[in-house]
Design an enzyme around this catalytic site. Sequence first.
Site, PDB file in Angstrom:
ATOM      1  CG  HIS A 155      -1.685  -1.265   1.408  1.00  0.00           C
ATOM      2  ND1 HIS A 155      -1.284  -2.234   2.300  1.00  0.00           N
ATOM      3  CD2 HIS A 155      -2.781  -1.764   0.781  1.00  0.00           C
ATOM      4  CE1 HIS A 155      -2.103  -3.264   2.226  1.00  0.00           C
ATOM      5  NE2 HIS A 155      -3.005  -3.023   1.317  1.00  0.00           N
TER       6      HIS A 155
HETATM    7  S1  FES Z   1       1.649  -0.424   3.378  1.00  0.00           S
HETATM    8 FE1  FES Z   1       0.084  -1.826   3.844  1.00  0.00          FE
HETATM    9  S2  FES Z   1       1.184  -3.575   4.497  1.00  0.00           S
HETATM   10 FE2  FES Z   1       2.718  -2.120   4.061  1.00  0.00          FE
END
Ligand code: FES
Length: 198
Positions: A155
């Site tokens: 993410h």
């Molecule tokens: S940014 Fe979501 S698990 Fe690393």
Amino acid sequence: MDPTLPLNPRRQFLAVATSAMASLGLVAVAIPFVKSMTPSERARAAGGPVDVDLASVAPGTLTTVEWRGRPVWVLHRTPQMLATLANHDAELADPASNEDQQPFYAHNPTRSVRPEFLVATAVCTHLGCIPTFRPELAPPDLGPNWPGGFFCPCHGSRFDLAGRVFRNVPAPRNLEVPPYSFAGNRLIIGEAPNVANT
Ligand code: FES
């Protein structure tokens, strides 16, 4: 036979008995396997401390070891890598590592006992993905302000070369620092230092 239909009681019994025999077989195989382990392998399997020979971690490189079933990074930072840590405090969520998910000896700008060695759990503090090591400065995909660090592909969380998280990403905290200490040129992950050898 339709596989969605429930098994009759006799078939259920046979299925359970077969499964139980298979489990017993696994235990029978596992016991000699455990007995065959060396003391250090048994300690590792039980979550005991793990030794790393620091001579095997060249400056600028990162190695990953397993401790208590989790990956732990050992990064040998060069003077150039350490210099990058001083330039972006305002962009970090917790630059002084005040949150208490790391031991007291990581409450400093390098988050480490010895400045050249970062020891950090390789698990993103958002949802647990393993970030990638991106030590290069300003690569096209990470932008002109990227100082080198760790990028989580799940993410997009970003951490610097001390495992400190940048602001405005999903990860809420810095990468965790496990307990560790040094004995000469050996790193012992899982064993906190005496104050004398910090
Ligand atoms: S940014 Fe979501 S698990 Fe690393």
